[in-house]
Design an enzyme around this catalytic site. Structure first.
Site, mmCIF file in Angstrom:
data_model
loop_
_atom_site.group_PDB
_atom_site.id
_atom_site.type_symbol
_atom_site.label_atom_id
_atom_site.label_comp_id
_atom_site.label_asym_id
_atom_site.label_seq_id
_atom_site.Cartn_x
_atom_site.Cartn_y
_atom_site.Cartn_z
ATOM 1 N N SER A 135 0.899 -1.117 0.186
ATOM 2 C CA SER A 135 0.041 0.115 -0.030
ATOM 3 C C SER A 135 0.782 1.315 -0.022
ATOM 4 O O SER A 135 0.367 2.251 -0.240
ATOM 5 C CB SER A 135 -0.994 -0.028 1.386
ATOM 6 O OG SER A 135 -0.183 0.238 2.486
ATOM 7 N N LYS A 172 0.675 4.378 6.813
ATOM 8 C CA LYS A 172 0.009 5.234 5.854
ATOM 9 C C LYS A 172 0.465 6.574 6.226
ATOM 10 O O LYS A 172 1.136 7.075 7.263
ATOM 11 C CB LYS A 172 -1.482 5.396 6.078
ATOM 12 C CG LYS A 172 -2.286 3.707 5.809
ATOM 13 C CD LYS A 172 -2.307 3.669 4.355
ATOM 14 C CE LYS A 172 -2.947 2.168 4.089
ATOM 15 N NZ LYS A 172 -2.378 1.192 4.651
#
Lengths: 222, 222
Positions: A135, A172
Site C-alpha cells: 500500500s 500510511k
DNA sequence: AGGAGCACTGTATAGATATACAGTTAACCT
DNA sequence: AGGTTAACTGTATATCTATACAGTGCTCCT
C-alpha cells in the site's frame, strides 16, 4: 547450582575490583573490603565460587583468580539490568506480525533484535516494523521492508505514521482536516481510509523515521 | 615520548598476558617469557613504561601493573592492524559522489562510516552508496537512499547492479542478451542504456544487497 | 538426632613477589 | 672523551600472599 546471596556479593566484588583496579584482589583485599577478620573467610568464598564453576583459582599464583564466562549468568540484578540497557541501546527490536490487543513492543511481538543503534535515525527509532503489503509502494516502502519507527502518539498532517485501526497495524500517510483523519496509501490500487474522530478512535503508534531493506539474512538477490 | 621496540614488545606481552590469563604478569613471569636471567631486567622495563605513562605500577602490590588508556597508542603494528580490521567489520564506509577515475573505495570517496556490520546483508555488503536521482524510483530506491553494495564484477541478468559508465557511477537493473548489455531504469521518465560489449566496456562495481533510508542524522520527518 | 553446607574467627607459614643495590655492555649524543 | 640511556646480569631480602589447620554458630534437610 546457584550462588548464595553472599557468594554473589563476593563475585560482584571480584568483577568490580578487576574492572576498577585492573587486577583481581588478594585474599587480604577481600577481607578489608568485606570487614572480615580472617583470611579464611575470603578463601572459603573463593573455594565455593571455584567449586560452582564461576571462577578459576590458579594454585600458588598471587591474585590467581580468573572470572569465567559463565560468571555472567550470576551477575547481580543491578548489573544485569545495566547490561541489558546497554545492549538495548545498541540494537533495535524487530516487530513482525502484531498480536491483536497486545502493546506493540510486548515480548511475543518482538521477533529478534537488529544490531543497529536507535539513535542512528533522527528522531531516534524505538523499533523496526516489518512492512506487510504494497500500500505504500510509491513512497518507496515495499513489502518485507523494515520500517524504523519513532514511538509517539503525536503526529502532524502529512507525516508517514504507524497507526492501529481495529487492532490492525498499518503504515500510511496521515491527513488531518477538522474532525476527520485520513490514512492515505501511496499506491493507486488502494483506497484511503477515512476516520470520523468524533465517532471512531485512531491510535497513532509512531512515526516512520527510516527504512532498512534486505538485511538480517534475507537476500535481495535471487 | 615514543617507546623503544623492546618496550613495545614488553607492553604487548603485558596486554596478552592480561587478556589470556586474566591477570597481569609478575616480574618472574616476564623473565621466563623473555628468557631474561635477572628480575631486574623486567623491573627496569616496567619502570620505563611507567615513566612514559603507558602503565601504572602499584607499589608493593603483587601483579600491580595497570595498562592505561593511552597504552593503545603504542600497540604493535600487527595488533593495530587487527584492531582496525575488527572495527571495519563492524561498520560500513559510506560512498557519496564518486570522483572520476578513482577506485570506488578510495579514501576521498568515503564520506563517513556507518555503524552497521557488512554481514548484516547477504551476500555481505562492502560499502554503502548514496543514491542520486530518481531513475530507480519504482524499485523503491529513492534519491538520497543508501544502497548496500556487495563488491563483485560478476553479475547475472536481472540483478540490480552498481555500474561504472564513462566514469559515472549508476544504479540500474542489468539485462544481458548476447553481446549486448542493457541497463534498465525503474522509472518510465528515464531511458534504458544499451551497451555493445564488443565496442564499449561496462564495469560492474557490485550488486545491490540492501538499502537504508533516513539514518545518519538526516531526518525523514519534515 | 545428626550430618552437611554456609559463613565465619584465629593462627601460622612456605614460598611467591616486588624491589633495592651493585655491576656490565653497547649505542648514541655533543 | 665523557655523559646519558637502553638493556640487561646477579644477589639479596622484606613483605605480600596463598593456604593449611583448628574451631564456632547457624540453618536446612532427612
Amino acid at each position: 547450582m546457584d550462588l548464595t546471596p553472599r557468594q554473589a556479593e563476593i563475585l560482584d566484588f571480584l568483577r568490580r575490583h578487576r574492572d576498577e583496579q585492573g587486577v583481581p584482589p588478594t585474599r587480604a583485599e577481600i577481607v578489608t573490603a568485606f570487614g572480615f577478620r580472617s583470611p579464611t573467610a575470603a578463601e572459603d568464598h573463593l573455594r565455593a565460587l571455584a567449586r560452582k564453576g564461576v571462577i578459576e583459582l590458579k594454585p600458588g599464583a598471587s591474585r590467581g583468580i580468573r572470572l569465567l564466562e559463565r560468571a555472567d549468568e550470576y551477575l547481580s540484578e543491578a548489573v544485569q539490568l545495566a547490561r541489558r540497557e546497554a545492549a538495548n541501546e545498541a540494537s533495535l527490536p524487530l516487530v513482525g506480525r502484531v498480536a491483536a490487543g497486545a502493546p506493540i513492543l510486548s515480548d511475543p511481538n518482538v521477533e529478534t533484535r537488529i544490531p543497529l543503534a536507535g539513535d542512528f535515525f533522527r528522531p531516534r527509532a524505538h523499533f523496526l516494523l516489518r512492512v506487510q503489503g504494497e500500500s505504500m509502494r510509491d513512497a518507496g516502502i515495499l513489502d518485507g521492508d523494515l520500517l524504523a519507527v519513532h514511538q509517539t502518539p503525536e503526529a502532524r498532517s502529512g507525516q508517514t505514521v504507524v497507526a492501529r485501526l481495529d487492532d490492525e497495524i498499518t503504515v500510511k500517510t496521515l491527513r488531518l482536516r477538522g474532525g476527520i483523519a485520513e490514512l492515505l496509501p501511496a499506491n493507486p490500487d488502494f483506497a484511503p481510509i477515512v476516520i470520523d474522530l468524533s465517532r471512531e478512535s485512531l491510535v497513532i503508534e509512531g512515526l516512520a523515521v527510516g527504512l532498512i531493506r534486505g538485511g538480517f539474512g534475507s537476500p535481495l538477490i535471487r
